[in-house]
Every structure is written in C-alpha cells, then in structure tokens.
Design a protein around this motif. Sequence first.
Motif, mmCIF file in Angstrom:
data_model
loop_
_atom_site.group_PDB
_atom_site.id
_atom_site.type_symbol
_atom_site.label_atom_id
_atom_site.label_comp_id
_atom_site.label_asym_id
_atom_site.label_seq_id
_atom_site.Cartn_x
_atom_site.Cartn_y
_atom_site.Cartn_z
ATOM 1 N N ASN A 55 0.818 -1.063 0.107
ATOM 2 C CA ASN A 55 -0.020 0.064 0.006
ATOM 3 C C ASN A 55 0.868 1.287 -0.124
ATOM 4 O O ASN A 55 0.598 2.219 -0.807
ATOM 5 N N GLN A 56 1.930 1.110 0.933
ATOM 6 C CA GLN A 56 2.830 2.478 0.716
ATOM 7 C C GLN A 56 3.303 2.723 -0.425
ATOM 8 O O GLN A 56 3.340 3.968 -0.982
ATOM 9 N N PHE A 57 4.216 1.614 -1.091
ATOM 10 C CA PHE A 57 4.797 1.781 -2.349
ATOM 11 C C PHE A 57 3.794 2.142 -3.552
ATOM 12 O O PHE A 57 4.137 2.975 -4.400
ATOM 13 N N GLY A 58 2.628 1.586 -3.563
ATOM 14 C CA GLY A 58 1.635 1.772 -4.479
ATOM 15 C C GLY A 58 1.315 3.280 -4.435
ATOM 16 O O GLY A 58 0.950 3.816 -5.712
ATOM 17 N N TYR A 59 1.090 3.726 -3.531
ATOM 18 C CA TYR A 59 0.650 4.924 -3.060
ATOM 19 C C TYR A 59 1.689 6.095 -3.532
ATOM 20 O O TYR A 59 1.242 7.130 -4.209
ATOM 21 N N GLU A 60 2.911 5.743 -3.081
ATOM 22 C CA GLU A 60 4.037 6.585 -3.537
ATOM 23 C C GLU A 60 4.235 6.887 -4.986
ATOM 24 O O GLU A 60 4.255 7.711 -5.655
ATOM 25 N N ARG A 61 3.902 5.517 -5.601
ATOM 26 C CA ARG A 61 4.102 5.518 -7.212
ATOM 27 C C ARG A 61 2.922 6.378 -7.724
ATOM 28 O O ARG A 61 3.137 7.131 -8.687
ATOM 29 N N PHE A 62 1.753 6.078 -7.209
ATOM 30 C CA PHE A 62 0.541 6.884 -7.598
ATOM 31 C C PHE A 62 0.981 8.366 -7.562
ATOM 32 O O PHE A 62 0.367 9.202 -8.584
ATOM 33 N N VAL A 63 1.148 8.882 -6.088
ATOM 34 C CA VAL A 63 1.474 10.425 -6.203
ATOM 35 C C VAL A 63 2.620 10.878 -7.306
ATOM 36 O O VAL A 63 2.377 11.726 -7.902
ATOM 37 N N HIS A 64 3.824 10.183 -7.506
ATOM 38 C CA HIS A 64 4.744 10.350 -8.360
ATOM 39 C C HIS A 64 3.959 10.480 -9.740
ATOM 40 O O HIS A 64 4.292 11.499 -10.574
ATOM 41 N N ASP A 65 3.011 9.400 -10.139
ATOM 42 C CA ASP A 65 2.343 9.459 -11.313
ATOM 43 C C ASP A 65 1.563 10.620 -11.566
ATOM 44 O O ASP A 65 1.567 11.282 -12.701
ATOM 45 N N CYS A 66 0.771 10.890 -10.680
ATOM 46 C CA CYS A 66 0.062 12.227 -10.697
ATOM 47 C C CYS A 66 0.908 13.451 -10.832
ATOM 48 O O CYS A 66 0.429 14.467 -11.740
ATOM 49 N N ILE A 67 1.572 13.690 -10.193
ATOM 50 C CA ILE A 67 2.752 14.992 -10.249
ATOM 51 C C ILE A 67 3.271 14.860 -11.573
ATOM 52 O O ILE A 67 3.412 16.050 -12.371
ATOM 53 N N SER A 68 3.826 13.832 -12.143
ATOM 54 C CA SER A 68 4.455 13.675 -13.544
ATOM 55 C C SER A 68 3.389 14.191 -14.634
ATOM 56 O O SER A 68 3.838 14.819 -15.477
ATOM 57 N N ARG A 69 2.218 13.498 -14.506
ATOM 58 C CA ARG A 69 1.313 13.882 -15.695
ATOM 59 C C ARG A 69 0.661 15.172 -15.506
ATOM 60 O O ARG A 69 0.791 15.772 -16.593
ATOM 61 N N GLU A 70 0.669 15.734 -14.273
ATOM 62 C CA GLU A 70 0.395 17.258 -14.089
ATOM 63 C C GLU A 70 1.457 17.976 -14.874
ATOM 64 O O GLU A 70 1.236 18.959 -15.292
ATOM 65 N N LYS A 71 2.822 17.660 -14.409
ATOM 66 C CA LYS A 71 3.825 18.413 -14.905
ATOM 67 C C LYS A 71 4.032 18.404 -16.458
ATOM 68 O O LYS A 71 4.260 19.352 -17.193
ATOM 69 N N TYR A 72 3.771 17.343 -17.053
ATOM 70 C CA TYR A 72 3.810 16.890 -18.536
ATOM 71 C C TYR A 72 2.720 17.793 -18.953
ATOM 72 O O TYR A 72 2.964 18.360 -20.265
#
Length: 324
Positions: A245-262
Amino acid sequence: MKYQIIIDDEVKEQAARAVAEGRILNLKNDIVFKSFFSKECKESAYCRRKMLSAVIGQKVEETKVLNPELLPTRTDGKFPRLDIHCKLADGSEVDVELQNSMYKDDQIKRSIYYAATLTHNALSSGEPYSQLPHIYQIMFMDFQKIEDKKLHHAYTFKEREDNTELSDIMQIHYIELPKINEILKKLADGAKELSEVEFWSILIKMGGNPQTQSLLQKLTAMQEEMDMAQALLNKMSRNQQEWENQFGYERFVHDCISREKYAFNNGLAEGEARGRAAGLAEGEARGKREMAFETARRFLQMGLPVEQIAQGVGLSAEEIKRLS
C-alpha cells in the motif's frame, strides 16, 4: 483523467524486500497514516484515543472510525479516502488529515470547507440545532503555514476585537510537523519534558526514518504511549500488504505529479509556439504595411492620384490623404 493506485509485481517485490530488510513504514505516507490510526485492534484504538486526547485537549474514552472500510483492505484499482472520520463517545465528530505541501496554498480555505461540511452533515433533517455535536477538524501538515514557532494552533469562533469566544462548537487544529526541529534542539540540549502533541508529531514526522530510531527509543522510555505506538508501527512494518500500500501510493503520487507536470509543460510549449507564430505573423504584417506606406509616399511625390495609389499599395484613400 482517471488516476488509480495499482499494486503490480514490481510493487510486491519492493514490499517483500522492505519486510526482509526489517525496514519501518513511513507514517508520513497518507495510506500508512490512515492504516495506523484506523485499525480495529487494541493498539490502533489506544493510539487513536491518545492522539485525539492530546490534540483536542480533553480525555477521549472511546472512538468509532466511521470510514474504516478502505484500509487495510486492498487499494488495487481504486482511489481511497485517506482521512480518518471518527465519532467520540459524547457524539462529537472528528476528521483527521495528513496534508503534504501540494495543498499548502489553499490549506486554510480547504480546512474551513471540510469543517463546514462536517458540521452541515452532523444533523439529519428535522433534528433541532441543540443536537449539533462538536466538530473537530485536525490537520497534520508536512509544511509550515503560520509564521511562528508554535507547533499546534487551535481555532474557534471568537469576537474580533476583544477575543471573547462565541462558541467552540467547531474547532480547526493545525499541527505543523516541520516545527518539531525546534523541539529536537531542546531534546539535544537535555530537556526531558515533551507534550503529547509534540510526541505524536515527532513519531509521525520521523517514525519511518532509520536515522532517528535511537531518538525514538529514548522517547519510548519518556512517554508511556510511545511503547504501544512503536509496537504497532513495528507490527505493521512486518506486513507485506502494508508495504504494498505504501509503495503503491508513493508511485501513484509520483505519477499524478508527473502527469500534471507533463500537461503543464506541453501546454506551456504549445502556448509559446502559438505566441511565436502569432508574433511572426504580426511582425510580417507590420513590415508589409510599413512598406506600403513608404511606397505610397514615393507615389505621392510623383504626383499620382490618391485613388490610384490606394488601389496599387492596398491602403485606404483616407490613410494616403493623411500622408499627403
């Protein structure tokens, strides 16, 4: 755009390694934070009561988590609510949130909106206002919003000039975790007294940091509830699903930020390209117009008729008359 928390083989392998290496979960991770304070076990219930008692400033005897269904169940393919919504024995309702710096700009309005929503939903249709329970909105913030050294701020309704309290029926509490640095300095200087809010703040901010384990062990001897909290965190850290759950959520947050930045960078690049094209077109048009005026001047000097010049250079007769 749809975001999902996905627990795939890579995340599972990461989780298995973390358990094998004896690592400690990060309590600043939203999912770990909710799992820690929402479990239906005696350790979690104890920690929840002690933390709420410390923040609210009165003894909490019993808590019922109203939204426990999302954790510790799987988070595959769905976005969980990560607040902790509790009801106390006296009917009061509490919402506890962990906020990171992405919410820093609108944090105050956000917390007021949450507290107002809790208040609005606390009464059913037809219930008298006298039955309105106390509402507590608690925000553990991993950033500093208030410019002072005070760790914990509590706000109620007060008169603007003489500060007399109208009501404490709705309370908003901010605990700014970065301010524990001042507390740690006092501990380093030999101070032995910690408030319970300071204790919980240190645990949340630093509980998953292996470099602070010796400090946390010292605090365990100083604070009775620290022993229960450490035991719960250690127990959770031996559970592979908690790590997933921790690693999955960390990757989720990273993906959200990357998509918004992109999306932002693409929009910025597109805007710049559009601006350059518009600028070039405007410049070209301005150059052609200036050339037309210069040609018109020469034709006027040659004595050609205004109407003929206008037809030849693409300007209006009025513009050419102004030149003459």
